[in-house]
Write an enzyme that holds these catalytic residues in place. Structure first.
Site, PDB file in Angstrom:
ATOM      1  N   GLU A 207       4.173  16.971  44.755  1.00 44.05           N
ATOM      2  CA  GLU A 207       4.164  15.503  44.822  1.00 44.05           C
ATOM      3  C   GLU A 207       2.925  14.923  44.136  1.00 44.05           C
ATOM      4  O   GLU A 207       1.827  15.447  44.270  1.00 44.05           O
ATOM      5  CB  GLU A 207       4.199  15.047  46.287  1.00 44.05           C
ATOM      6  CG  GLU A 207       5.420  15.507  47.052  1.00 44.05           C
ATOM      7  CD  GLU A 207       6.725  14.922  46.515  1.00 44.05           C
ATOM      8  OE1 GLU A 207       6.670  13.961  45.733  1.00 44.05           O
ATOM      9  OE2 GLU A 207       7.792  15.450  46.884  1.00 44.05           O
TER      10      GLU A 207
ATOM     11  N   ARG B 205      14.811   6.752  57.850  1.00 43.60           N
ATOM     12  CA  ARG B 205      16.279   6.768  57.951  1.00 43.60           C
ATOM     13  C   ARG B 205      16.722   7.287  59.314  1.00 43.60           C
ATOM     14  O   ARG B 205      17.754   6.904  59.841  1.00 43.60           O
ATOM     15  CB  ARG B 205      16.839   7.664  56.830  1.00 43.60           C
ATOM     16  CG  ARG B 205      18.344   7.820  56.788  1.00 43.60           C
ATOM     17  CD  ARG B 205      18.781   8.734  55.640  1.00 43.60           C
ATOM     18  NE  ARG B 205      18.182  10.063  55.696  1.00 43.60           N
ATOM     19  CZ  ARG B 205      18.608  11.047  56.504  1.00 43.60           C
ATOM     20  NH1 ARG B 205      19.619  10.860  57.311  1.00 43.60           N
ATOM     21  NH2 ARG B 205      18.022  12.229  56.478  1.00 43.60           N
TER      22      ARG B 205
ATOM     23  N   CYS C 237       6.701  13.130  55.779  1.00 44.32           N
ATOM     24  CA  CYS C 237       5.968  13.877  54.748  1.00 44.32           C
ATOM     25  C   CYS C 237       5.102  12.948  53.908  1.00 44.32           C
ATOM     26  O   CYS C 237       3.929  13.236  53.645  1.00 44.32           O
ATOM     27  CB  CYS C 237       6.932  14.648  53.855  1.00 44.32           C
ATOM     28  SG  CYS C 237       7.676  16.057  54.701  1.00 44.32           S
TER      29      CYS C 237
ATOM     30  N   HIS D 171       6.739  19.594  48.500  1.00 45.74           N
ATOM     31  CA  HIS D 171       8.030  19.684  49.186  1.00 45.74           C
ATOM     32  C   HIS D 171       8.720  20.988  48.797  1.00 45.74           C
ATOM     33  O   HIS D 171       8.756  21.357  47.625  1.00 45.74           O
ATOM     34  CB  HIS D 171       8.927  18.502  48.794  1.00 45.74           C
ATOM     35  CG  HIS D 171       8.921  17.394  49.803  1.00 45.74           C
ATOM     36  ND1 HIS D 171       8.533  16.110  49.500  1.00 45.74           N
ATOM     37  CD2 HIS D 171       9.269  17.380  51.113  1.00 45.74           C
ATOM     38  CE1 HIS D 171       8.647  15.360  50.593  1.00 45.74           C
ATOM     39  NE2 HIS D 171       9.084  16.091  51.576  1.00 45.74           N
TER      40      HIS D 171
HETATM   41  N1  PCA Z   1      10.356  16.971  55.784  1.00 41.54           N
HETATM   42  C1  PCA Z   1      10.392  15.565  56.165  1.00 41.54           C
HETATM   43  C2  PCA Z   1       9.485  15.453  57.352  1.00 41.54           C
HETATM   44  C3  PCA Z   1       9.207  16.830  57.812  1.00 41.54           C
HETATM   45  C4  PCA Z   1       9.716  17.710  56.743  1.00 41.54           C
HETATM   46  O1  PCA Z   1       9.600  18.941  56.694  1.00 41.54           O
HETATM   47  C5  PCA Z   1      10.040  14.629  55.013  1.00 41.54           C
HETATM   48  O2  PCA Z   1      10.305  14.964  53.850  1.00 41.54           O
HETATM   49  O3  PCA Z   1       9.511  13.558  55.259  1.00 41.54           O
END
Ligand code: PCA
Length: 208
Positions: free
Chosen positions: A80, A90, A143, A164
Site C-alpha cells: 500500500e 461496509r 486496515c 495487504h
Molecule cells: N483486512 C481488513 C481488516 C482486517 C484485515 O485483515 C481490511 O482490509 O481492512
C-alpha cells in the site's frame, strides 16, 4: 540492531482464520535475521486496533512498522502507498462498531504516504517470483485505519507502512483466489528483510 514491529490481524467477517496473522507468526517462528522482531496480532476493531498499535509503538519504539492484513479478493501481495483519513465501514468491526464517513483521526491530514521503500519492496518480491503490486488504496476499513495510524504514530525518523495479503491455501474459502502459505510467509520475510533498505528505487510509474 533495528526494532521491527510486524503485525497481522485476527479473523473477521465470519472467517475463522486470517492469513496475515498466520504469515507474521510463521515469520516470527523462523526468524534468524539481524533485527529485533516484535510480532503482534491486532484486533479487527477500529478503536482497539489503533490503541494496541499505539501501545506497541510506545513500548518498543520501532524503527519500522510493517502492518499486514487480508484483502480477500486479491491474487497478489499489495504494497500500500497511501492511508486516507477516512473510515467507511461496509461491515461492523469485531467490536460491533461500523463508522460511516468518519475520519480516522479528527483534524489529521487527508492522507499519509507509506514511508516503506515501496518500489524497492515490489522489486524484491517480484525478483523472488512472488505476485506483487503497488496499491493506491488500502480501503476504508480497519486496515486503512491501522496504516494511517501507524504512519502518524512512529518516531519521525522511523518508517511505517501496510501490506495487504491474499488468502492462503489453508485459509481460503472455497473458490477464493489464494497464494500458498509458504509464498505469503516468504513475502512477509522479504519485506522484513528489506523494509530498511536505502537503495535507490529504480522502477518508473504507471498511467492508467
Ligand atoms: N483486512 C481488513 C481488516 C482486517 C484485515 O485483515 C481490511 O482490509 O481492512
Amino acid at each position: 540492531m533495528a526494532v521491527v514491529l510486524l503485525t497481522g490481524f485476527e479473523p473477521f467477517d465470519g472467517a475463522d482464520r486470517n492469513p496475515s496473522a498466520d504469515a507474521v507468526t510463521a515469520v516470527a517462528a523462523d526468524y534468524d535475521g539481524p533485527h529485533e522482531l516484535v510480532v503482534a496480532t491486532l484486533p479487527v476493531a477500529f478503536e482497539a486496533s489503533a490503541h494496541r498499535l499505539r501501545t506497541l509503538i510506545a513500548e518498543h519504539s520501532p524503527d519500522v512498522v510493517i502492518a499486514t492484513g487480508l484483502a480477500g479478493g486479491s491474487t497478489r501481495v499489495a504494497i500500500e502507498r497511501i492511508g486516507v483519513n477516512l473510515i467507511d465501514a461496509r461491515i461492523a468491526d469485531n467490536d460491533g462498531d461500523q463508522p460511516v464517513d468518519a475520519p480516522s483521526e479528527a483534524g489529521g491530514p487527508a492522507a499519509r504516504f507509506s514511508t516503506l521503500p515501496v518500489k524497492r519492496l515490489l522489486q524484491v518480491l517480484t525478483a523472488d517470483g512472488l505476485p506483487a503490486q503497488l496499491s493506491l488504496s488500502a480501503g476504508t476499513y480497519v486496515c486503512n485505519h491501522v496504516m494511517y495510524t501507524a504512519v502518524g504514530a512512529v518516531r519521525k525518523d522511523a518508517r511505517a507502512g501496510f501490506v495487504h495479503l491474499p488468502w492462503s491455501t489453508t485459509t481460503a474459502p472455497p473458490g477464493a483466489s489464494h497464494l500458498a502459505d509458504e509464498q505469503l510467509g516468504r513475502a512477509v520475510r522479504l519485506i522484513v528483510d528489506h523494509a530498511l533498505d536505502t537503495e535507490a528505487e529504480e522502477s518508473g510509474g504507471t498511467i492508467w
